[in-house]
Design a protein around this motif. Structure first.
Motif, PDB file in Angstrom:
ATOM      1  N   ILE A   4       0.834  -1.190   0.000  1.00 46.91           N
ATOM      2  CA  ILE A   4       0.000   0.000   0.000  1.00 46.91           C
ATOM      3  C   ILE A   4       0.874   1.248   0.000  1.00 46.91           C
ATOM      4  O   ILE A   4       0.582   2.238  -0.667  1.00 46.91           O
ATOM      5  CB  ILE A   4      -0.947  -0.031   1.212  1.00 46.91           C
ATOM      6  N   ILE A  91     -11.489 -14.921  -2.753  1.00 41.78           N
ATOM      7  CA  ILE A  91     -12.249 -14.510  -3.936  1.00 41.78           C
ATOM      8  C   ILE A  91     -11.609 -15.131  -5.172  1.00 41.78           C
ATOM      9  O   ILE A  91     -10.424 -14.955  -5.418  1.00 41.78           O
ATOM     10  CB  ILE A  91     -12.264 -12.968  -4.061  1.00 41.78           C
ATOM     11  N   GLN A  94     -13.938 -11.690  -9.950  1.00 40.80           N
ATOM     12  CA  GLN A  94     -14.718 -10.466  -9.789  1.00 40.80           C
ATOM     13  C   GLN A  94     -15.038  -9.933 -11.186  1.00 40.80           C
ATOM     14  O   GLN A  94     -14.135  -9.831 -12.022  1.00 40.80           O
ATOM     15  CB  GLN A  94     -13.930  -9.398  -9.026  1.00 40.80           C
ATOM     16  N   GLY A 152     -17.879   2.497  -4.560  1.00 43.81           N
ATOM     17  CA  GLY A 152     -17.367   3.681  -5.245  1.00 43.81           C
ATOM     18  C   GLY A 152     -15.854   3.759  -5.165  1.00 43.81           C
ATOM     19  O   GLY A 152     -15.242   3.141  -4.287  1.00 43.81           O
ATOM     20  N   ILE A 154     -12.199   6.335  -6.334  1.00 45.31           N
ATOM     21  CA  ILE A 154     -11.610   7.491  -6.993  1.00 45.31           C
ATOM     22  C   ILE A 154     -10.384   7.007  -7.753  1.00 45.31           C
ATOM     23  O   ILE A 154      -9.844   5.938  -7.435  1.00 45.31           O
ATOM     24  CB  ILE A 154     -11.214   8.606  -6.010  1.00 45.31           C
ATOM     25  N   VAL A 170      -8.585   3.453  -6.453  1.00 41.89           N
ATOM     26  CA  VAL A 170      -8.738   3.016  -5.058  1.00 41.89           C
ATOM     27  C   VAL A 170     -10.195   3.166  -4.673  1.00 41.89           C
ATOM     28  O   VAL A 170     -10.772   4.246  -4.841  1.00 41.89           O
ATOM     29  CB  VAL A 170      -7.888   3.875  -4.090  1.00 41.89           C
ATOM     30  N   GLY A 171     -10.770   2.113  -4.162  1.00 39.87           N
ATOM     31  CA  GLY A 171     -12.166   2.193  -3.750  1.00 39.87           C
ATOM     32  C   GLY A 171     -12.572   0.997  -2.933  1.00 39.87           C
ATOM     33  O   GLY A 171     -11.755   0.123  -2.631  1.00 39.87           O
ATOM     34  N   ILE A 172     -13.840   0.961  -2.593  1.00 41.14           N
ATOM     35  CA  ILE A 172     -14.333  -0.145  -1.782  1.00 41.14           C
ATOM     36  C   ILE A 172     -15.799  -0.383  -2.093  1.00 41.14           C
ATOM     37  O   ILE A 172     -16.532   0.558  -2.427  1.00 41.14           O
ATOM     38  CB  ILE A 172     -14.109   0.141  -0.275  1.00 41.14           C
ATOM     39  N   PRO A 182     -17.121 -12.152   1.766  1.00 39.70           N
ATOM     40  CA  PRO A 182     -16.401 -11.053   2.403  1.00 39.70           C
ATOM     41  C   PRO A 182     -17.349  -9.866   2.565  1.00 39.70           C
ATOM     42  O   PRO A 182     -18.102  -9.565   1.630  1.00 39.70           O
ATOM     43  CB  PRO A 182     -15.278 -10.717   1.411  1.00 39.70           C
ATOM     44  N   SER A 183     -17.333  -9.215   3.697  1.00 39.67           N
ATOM     45  CA  SER A 183     -18.282  -8.112   3.898  1.00 39.67           C
ATOM     46  C   SER A 183     -17.973  -6.946   2.955  1.00 39.67           C
ATOM     47  O   SER A 183     -18.873  -6.262   2.494  1.00 39.67           O
ATOM     48  CB  SER A 183     -18.259  -7.649   5.351  1.00 39.67           C
ATOM     49  N   THR A 184     -16.674  -6.756   2.676  1.00 40.17           N
ATOM     50  CA  THR A 184     -16.288  -5.688   1.751  1.00 40.17           C
ATOM     51  C   THR A 184     -15.332  -6.249   0.690  1.00 40.17           C
ATOM     52  O   THR A 184     -14.639  -7.233   0.937  1.00 40.17           O
ATOM     53  CB  THR A 184     -15.564  -4.534   2.476  1.00 40.17           C
ATOM     54  N   ALA A 186     -12.289  -4.786  -1.834  1.00 43.42           N
ATOM     55  CA  ALA A 186     -11.470  -3.618  -2.179  1.00 43.42           C
ATOM     56  C   ALA A 186     -11.444  -3.460  -3.695  1.00 43.42           C
ATOM     57  O   ALA A 186     -11.469  -4.438  -4.440  1.00 43.42           O
ATOM     58  CB  ALA A 186     -10.067  -3.801  -1.647  1.00 43.42           C
ATOM     59  N   MET A 188      -8.945  -1.942  -5.939  1.00 43.09           N
ATOM     60  CA  MET A 188      -7.630  -1.310  -6.083  1.00 43.09           C
ATOM     61  C   MET A 188      -7.000  -1.798  -7.373  1.00 43.09           C
ATOM     62  O   MET A 188      -7.089  -2.979  -7.689  1.00 43.09           O
ATOM     63  CB  MET A 188      -6.731  -1.670  -4.895  1.00 43.09           C
TER      64      MET A 188
END
Lengths: 196, 176
Positions: A4, A91, A94, A152, A154, A170-172, A182-184, A186, A188
């Motif tokens: 990162i 995962i 996607q 969303g 950016i 970069v977003g989530i 997975p709850s979220t 990424a 990227m």
């Protein structure tokens, strides 16, 4: 964290470079705008996860574009170690349709906002309680999931020689259908591509 | 100023978004049971005997639980410490030098890890040590958890337990 940090350094370096070079060209109509399609490969996912990430983006007008990203596969070692490592989910794929809005006037380097839908699937593991007839015992079991996330991002784009592009995102997103996925997720990417 | 706003535009979301990536989705393969009186301590003369016999098929309120089938581990450990009251009436930790191991294994340092080993017929995890102490006032304290060792490819089992016959899992005694 190290990865990162590298990403952050790349972001800031390219940003600083572009700020010092872009003003002279901003007022001229760019030939880039006449090219309506873009193909990209995601270097970030390939290096960090061994995944193949490919994107196609179509430019609708000066401000809006739409596209789709596919991210597939995992390193063999990641797949092999999944049952014994400390991650709950893996995962496998996607598929990410997205819409982008350009925040900058410049065609050669610009920031953008993105809204996306992420259809993702893979494996999750859990502890399963069994009985062999004489006693209970617990094993780790693996199951499949498929889910859909809304999110969303950016991003920043820099064009070189009016056709090559570096695209940083970069977003989530948040998965909304399954409780075991997975709850979220990424969003990227460090994409390198070609506009035509 | 504009440049710094651009930079901040990226720094803040990077830190916010990357703190929630998929790698945060952690999984701990462990299960916890309760079974009282699995550790015993006894005092004879200047010898303290610490022992533990944990049935592989551990009785529970409903069905018995198979520790070995779950953990695939042939060893379980628990920790205990020995303290001696010094001339200033202060308790200080000691590492006993005279330990005779009768069953299982020991790892000694500032505390002792008693390692119970599954017997040859796969029925009981067994541990027994005799510790010979010099004259003085002592106390022995137990961490009342017995945990499977090296269950890396299976489920770690933790058994919450107690020490037979003593309260608060601590025994204070004097060697004359």
């Amino acid at each position: 964290m190290k990865k990162i940090s590298y990403l952050l350094v790349i972001f800031l370096s390219i940003n600083a470079f572009s700020q010092s070079n872009s003003t002279a060209y901003d007022s001229l109509p760019s030939p880039i705008l006449s090219k309506k399609s873009e193909l990209k490969i995601d270097v970030f996912h390939f290096v960090t996860y061994g995944r193949l990430g490919i994107s196609y983006e179509r430019f609708l007008n000066k401000d809006f574009s739409g596209g789709i990203t596919g991210i597939f596969l995992n390193k063999k070692s990641t797949r092999d170690n999944f049952l014994t490592d400390d991650t709950r989910t893996l995962i496998d794929y996607q598929i990410i349709p997205y819409v982008r809005y350009a925040l900058s006037k410049s065609a050669t380097n610009l920031y953008y906002l993105e809204g996306f839908v992420n259809v993702n699937g893979g494996n999750y593991k859990e502890l399963t309680h069994l009985n062999n007839g004489s006693a209970d015992y617990v094993v780790i079991t693996k199951h499949r999931y498929t889910d859909l996330a809304l999110g969303g991002s950016i991003g920043y784009k820099l064009y070189l020689k009016e056709c090559f592009v570096i695209d940083l995102t970069v977003g989530i997103g948040k998965n909304i259908l399954q409780e075991n996925s997975p709850s979220t997720v990424a969003r990227m990417g460090i994409n390198l591509g070609y506009r035509f | 100023m504009k440049k710094y706003i651009f930079i901040l535009t990226f720094i803040i979301p990077v830190f916010v978004f990357t703190s929630c990536t998929e790698s945060d989705d952690e999984f701990f393969a462990s299960t916890t049971l309760t079974a009282n009186d699995l550790i015993e301590v006894s005092l004879t003369g200047d010898e303290v005997t610490v022992s533990s016999n944990i049935p592989r098929i551990l009785p529970q309120t409903t069905n018995p639980f198979d520790i070995f089938l779950t953990s695939t581990s042939r060893k379980m450990f628990f920790n205990y410490t020995i303290q001696k009251r010094n001339s200033n009436n202060v308790w200080e930790y000691i590492t006993p030098s005279n330990i005779v191991l009768l069953n299982g294994e020991n790892q000694t340092g500032s505390y002792i890890s008693g390692i119970a080993v599954l017997d040859a017929i796969d029925t009981t995890y067994e541990y027994e040590s005799k510790i010979t102490l010099t004259t003085g006032q002592y106390r022995i304290s137990f961490d009342p958890e017995i945990v499977t060792l090296n269950a890396q490819n299976a489920v770690m089992v933790t058994v919450k337990t107690s020490v037979t016959g003593i309260s608060n899992n601590m025994l204070e005694f004097t060697i004359n």
